[in-house]
Design a protein around this motif. Structure first.
Motif, short mmCIF file in Angstrom:
data_model
loop_
_atom_site.label_atom_id
_atom_site.label_comp_id
_atom_site.label_asym_id
_atom_site.label_seq_id
_atom_site.Cartn_x
_atom_site.Cartn_y
_atom_site.Cartn_z
N ASP A 35 58.53 45.97 42.46
CA ASP A 35 58.35 44.54 42.56
C ASP A 35 57.50 44.23 43.78
N THR A 36 56.43 43.48 43.59
CA THR A 36 55.53 43.16 44.70
C THR A 36 55.42 41.65 44.85
N SER A 37 55.05 41.23 46.02
CA SER A 37 54.88 39.80 46.25
C SER A 37 53.56 39.33 45.66
N LEU A 38 53.46 38.04 45.46
CA LEU A 38 52.24 37.46 44.92
C LEU A 38 51.07 37.68 45.86
N ALA A 39 51.32 37.60 47.16
CA ALA A 39 50.25 37.81 48.13
C ALA A 39 49.67 39.23 48.03
N SER A 40 50.53 40.22 47.88
CA SER A 40 50.02 41.59 47.77
C SER A 40 49.27 41.79 46.47
N GLU A 41 49.67 41.09 45.40
CA GLU A 41 48.94 41.17 44.14
C GLU A 41 47.52 40.61 44.32
N TRP A 42 47.42 39.47 45.01
CA TRP A 42 46.10 38.88 45.23
C TRP A 42 45.25 39.79 46.12
N ILE A 43 45.84 40.36 47.15
CA ILE A 43 45.09 41.25 48.04
C ILE A 43 44.56 42.46 47.27
N SER A 44 45.38 43.04 46.42
CA SER A 44 44.92 44.18 45.64
C SER A 44 43.85 43.76 44.64
N LEU A 45 43.95 42.54 44.10
CA LEU A 45 42.91 42.05 43.20
C LEU A 45 41.60 41.87 43.93
N ARG A 47 40.63 43.56 46.46
CA ARG A 47 40.14 44.90 46.76
C ARG A 47 39.49 45.54 45.53
N ILE A 48 40.07 45.33 44.35
CA ILE A 48 39.59 45.97 43.13
C ILE A 48 38.39 45.22 42.55
N ALA A 49 38.50 43.90 42.42
CA ALA A 49 37.45 43.10 41.78
C ALA A 49 37.25 41.82 42.59
N PRO A 50 36.47 41.89 43.66
CA PRO A 50 36.34 40.72 44.53
C PRO A 50 35.72 39.50 43.85
N PHE A 51 34.71 39.69 43.00
CA PHE A 51 34.07 38.53 42.36
C PHE A 51 35.02 37.86 41.36
N SER A 52 35.76 38.65 40.62
CA SER A 52 36.74 38.08 39.69
C SER A 52 37.84 37.35 40.44
N ALA A 53 38.27 37.90 41.56
CA ALA A 53 39.33 37.27 42.35
C ALA A 53 38.86 35.93 42.90
N VAL A 54 37.63 35.88 43.39
CA VAL A 54 37.10 34.62 43.91
C VAL A 54 37.00 33.59 42.78
N GLY A 55 36.57 34.03 41.60
CA GLY A 55 36.50 33.13 40.46
C GLY A 55 37.86 32.61 40.07
N LEU A 56 38.86 33.48 40.02
CA LEU A 56 40.22 33.06 39.68
C LEU A 56 40.79 32.10 40.72
N ALA A 57 40.53 32.37 41.99
CA ALA A 57 41.02 31.49 43.05
C ALA A 57 40.36 30.12 42.94
N THR A 58 39.08 30.10 42.63
CA THR A 58 38.36 28.83 42.49
C THR A 58 38.90 28.02 41.32
N VAL A 59 39.07 28.68 40.19
CA VAL A 59 39.60 27.99 39.01
C VAL A 59 41.01 27.48 39.28
#
Length: 78
Positions: A35-45, A47-59
């Protein structure tokens, strides 16, 4: 593994009550250990796919900002 696969596995194995309790304890222990926290999930996202993560955060931000006015507009039209 989804619910259907889990049900099929139970039907195939046909465990006794004590075996079922032991399996359930192991499964829940494994789930809690992973079980991981939401913050660690976002950090790993990021790290893995920075452009997708920025897009998801924006949306996500846009949807949060526009949700209340959009709900107000829908209520006003109804």
């Amino acid at each position: 593994m989804n619910d259907e696969q889990l049900t099929e596995a139970w039907a195939t194995l046909e465990p006794r009550a004590d075996q079922r309790r032991r399996i359930n304890a192991r499964v829940f222990a494994w789930l809690e250990a992973h079980d991981t926290s939401l913050a660690s999930e976002w950090i790993s996202l990021f790290r893995i796919a920075p452009f997708s993560a920025v897009g998801l955060a924006t949306v996500s931000t846009v949807s949060i900002v526009t949700a209340a006015p959009l709900a107000w507009l829908v209520r006003a039209l109804i």
